[in-house]
Design a protein around this motif. Structure first.
Motif, PDB file in Angstrom:
ATOM      1  N   HIS A 102       2.968  -3.263  -5.089  1.00  0.00           N
ATOM      2  CA  HIS A 102       1.562  -2.856  -5.040  1.00  0.00           C
ATOM      3  C   HIS A 102       1.450  -1.337  -5.139  1.00  0.00           C
ATOM      4  CE1 HIS A 102       1.570  -6.705  -2.569  1.00  0.00           C
ATOM      5  NE2 HIS A 102       0.899  -7.012  -3.679  1.00  0.00           N
ATOM      6  N   ASP A 103       0.359  -0.889  -5.769  1.00  0.00           N
ATOM      7  CA  ASP A 103       0.135   0.539  -5.919  1.00  0.00           C
ATOM      8  C   ASP A 103       0.026   1.243  -4.575  1.00  0.00           C
ATOM      9  OD1 ASP A 103       0.167   0.254  -8.637  1.00  0.00           O
ATOM     10  OD2 ASP A 103      -2.028   0.247  -8.863  1.00  0.00           O
ATOM     11  N   CYS A 104      -0.534   0.557  -3.609  1.00  0.00           N
ATOM     12  CA  CYS A 104      -0.694   1.185  -2.296  1.00  0.00           C
ATOM     13  C   CYS A 104       0.666   1.503  -1.669  1.00  0.00           C
ATOM     14  CB  CYS A 104      -1.522   0.296  -1.368  1.00  0.00           C
ATOM     15  SG  CYS A 104      -0.813  -1.354  -1.079  1.00  0.00           S
ATOM     16  N   CYS A 105       1.617   0.598  -1.875  1.00  0.00           N
ATOM     17  CA  CYS A 105       2.957   0.809  -1.321  1.00  0.00           C
ATOM     18  C   CYS A 105       3.682   1.930  -2.063  1.00  0.00           C
ATOM     19  CB  CYS A 105       3.773  -0.477  -1.392  1.00  0.00           C
ATOM     20  SG  CYS A 105       3.176  -1.785  -0.295  1.00  0.00           S
ATOM     21  N   SER A 143       2.336   4.463  -3.632  1.00  0.00           N
ATOM     22  CA  SER A 143       1.713   5.731  -3.240  1.00  0.00           C
ATOM     23  C   SER A 143       2.151   6.162  -1.849  1.00  0.00           C
ATOM     24  CB  SER A 143       0.188   5.605  -3.287  1.00  0.00           C
ATOM     25  OG  SER A 143      -0.256   5.322  -4.596  1.00  0.00           O
ATOM     26  N   CYS A 174      -1.921  -5.260   3.452  1.00  0.00           N
ATOM     27  CA  CYS A 174      -0.804  -5.342   2.504  1.00  0.00           C
ATOM     28  C   CYS A 174       0.327  -6.164   3.121  1.00  0.00           C
ATOM     29  CB  CYS A 174      -0.315  -3.948   2.147  1.00  0.00           C
ATOM     30  SG  CYS A 174       1.066  -3.971   0.991  1.00  0.00           S
ATOM     31  N   GLY A 217      -3.418   0.625   3.850  1.00  0.00           N
ATOM     32  CA  GLY A 217      -3.827  -0.761   3.595  1.00  0.00           C
ATOM     33  C   GLY A 217      -3.329  -1.709   4.669  1.00  0.00           C
ATOM     34  N   TRP A 238       4.218  -3.956   2.768  1.00  0.00           N
ATOM     35  CA  TRP A 238       4.512  -2.648   3.342  1.00  0.00           C
ATOM     36  C   TRP A 238       5.433  -2.716   4.557  1.00  0.00           C
ATOM     37  CZ3 TRP A 238       5.328   2.050   2.532  1.00  0.00           C
ATOM     38  CH2 TRP A 238       5.326   3.002   3.572  1.00  0.00           C
ATOM     39  N   HIS A 270       0.490   4.828   4.923  1.00  0.00           N
ATOM     40  CA  HIS A 270      -0.053   3.625   4.269  1.00  0.00           C
ATOM     41  C   HIS A 270      -1.329   3.195   4.988  1.00  0.00           C
ATOM     42  CE1 HIS A 270      -0.369  -0.484   2.748  1.00  0.00           C
ATOM     43  NE2 HIS A 270       0.499  -0.148   1.804  1.00  0.00           N
TER      44      HIS A 270
END
Length: 275
Positions: free
Chosen positions: A249-252, A254, A210, A207, A213, A205
């Protein structure tokens, strides 16, 4: 027929009483041409055929050295168990079903006797039935499997939650240096792999800002903390699936997908439990 007893150096000839005159006979094993008799712990006599016994066991596994009745081996099993066991000496007896064993202990007693007397078909069917209890009684089955060198059962139990058990307890259950060495090496590899899988959380990760996360990562790490979790892709996907579904969130999402892929790859490259 006679046998002799020696009292104070005087040989006394005593008529040999037919065993059938003072022991009850099992109706299912009372053929007129039976030439071998076995007595159960509850005093029931079984008439068998030596040729059948030798074909199925590869020899004669019953010892009459210390029998109460001369020439008739006394065995520690009750008649109800022996009826199931001795059925495997004859092809015309009905198949034994799983339902014929009301409890796990009934089945384990049967399996123990099948192994003790080397009754090959009974050993095979009892091993298949024991597999149905792997998750309920892994310790008992592991001890039994190691005692009788049932390698396939030991391998299967190594793939359960019992792999998380302390090595001290496992050593006590196995009582076999070879099995214990393989088990401990397998566990060490799984433990190292788990640590490697946990470390992946540090870089999947990117970000830094965030807010969700950290919580997701902590939840995964709490579950990714035992050797058995890497035994199958199914376990790994089930571990990550609920967290991916709840990722806000998309970052999490992914990061979780990448982490899962790396963990699955680690598990795939681990050697299997081999005896």
């Amino acid at each position: 027929m006679f046998y002799t007893k020696n009292f104070d150096d005087n040989m006394e000839i005593i008529p040999y009483m037919p065993v059938m005159s003072f022991i009850s006979i099992c109706p299912s094993f009372n053929a007129e041409d039976a030439n071998v008799y076995i007595r159960s712990s509850d005093n029931v006599l079984f008439g068998l055929h030596a040729a059948n016994i030798e074909v199925v066991t590869g020899g004669f596994p019953f010892d009459s050295s210390y029998s109460t009745v001369p020439g008739v081996p006394d065995v520690p099993e009750p008649a109800a168990l022996l009826e199931k066991l001795f059925a495997y000496f004859y092809p015309d007896f009905p198949d034994i079903e799983f339902a014929d064993f009301p409890t796990f202990q009934d089945l384990l007693n049967f399996a123990e006797s099948a192994a003790r007397y080397h009754i090959r078909p009974a050993r095979g069917i009892s091993k298949e039935f024991l597999r149905r209890y792997l998750l309920s009684y892994p310790r008992e089955i592991l001890a039994f499997a190691a005692k009788h060198s049932y390698h396939s059962l030991v391998r299967e139990i190594a793939g359960t939650e019992l792999m998380n058990t302390s090595l001290a307890e496992i050593k006590e259950l196995l009582r076999n240096d070879y099995f214990y060495g393989v088990w401990s090496e397998h566990k060490d590899r799984r433990t190292s792999a788990v640590m490697q899988a946990q470390a992946c959380s540090l870089h999947v990760h990117s970000g830094m800002s965030c807010t969700t996360w950290s919580s997701l990562k902590s939840d995964i790490l709490l579950q990714l903390n035992r050797p058995s979790v890497l035994e199958s892709h199914w376990d790994i996907s089930q571990l990550f699936a609920p967290h991916k579904a709840s990722a806000k969130h998309d970052c999490c999402f992914s990061a979780l997908a990448e982490w899962e892929e790396v963990v699955a790859d680690i598990a795939t490259n681990l050697p299997t439990f081999a005896l």
